[in-house]
Design a protein around this motif. Sequence first.
Motif: not given
Length: 283
Positions: A11-39
Amino acid sequence: MTHRAPIRRFCLTTLFASLMISGMAVQAKEWKSITIATEGSYEPWNLTLPGGKLGGFEPELMEDLCKRMGIQCKLVVQNWDGMIAGLNAGKYDVIMDAIVITPDRKKVVNFTVPYASTPATFITTKDSPLMPADHNIIKLHDDEKEINTAIAPLKAALKGKTIGIASGTVYTPFIDKYFKDVADVREYTSSADAILDLQAGRIDAVFDDVTFAQSMLARKENSNLTFSGPQLGGPIWGEGEAMGVRMADNDLKAKLDEAIKGALADGTVKKLSEKWFKTDVTP
């Protein structure tokens, strides 16, 4: 790890294909903040200061990198043995804990370019040194004959002794493979715990990163500890220390790569490494 059912994947694959066909752009994540783990306990790479604030080489480097990327950063503490699992479970976005790039880790973690490269050594007590300290670095490759020749004196000195090693590090399989036939090997949750047992006389030596060892030996309460034997470095420990992100987060990796390269090029990494390690650890 939870696996999606086949019908959901379809279903996800079909939805993704439909979005591409309809001309809707798939946006990369906009990283405004991140969490960093350290010991928060692997000095001088990272440590917890009085009041709970994190300090050390990596937190200061991360602060610089976040300014370069224009991203808000939050540092959180996570035990090493659960760090990679926590990253892939989405608890945080980046892991930064003197993590050496290895082929096995690259299967589950997307690594940035390295920002440091360091050798390792044994630590013992001064009243029972197994071998005199030798600050020369023996560069080793993944060659059993070469390794066995180089470490023969160390194996002879450690015969019948107990070696402490932090579990899950790049050094753990090395000690298991090359020293378990002559010595008892005891694993610890953290390197600091191994040092405590060395002080208490429960083990005879600890094997760890030279920069961590230098930090431990500089403490007043550890004035009875010393280096033992040569420093072992080179390609055997991998490509160097780097940050890890999830496999899917290539856009975040690209941002971190660009920032790290900038910090290496303008001398920031060298300046911070000389401040915290008293030596240049740039790769």
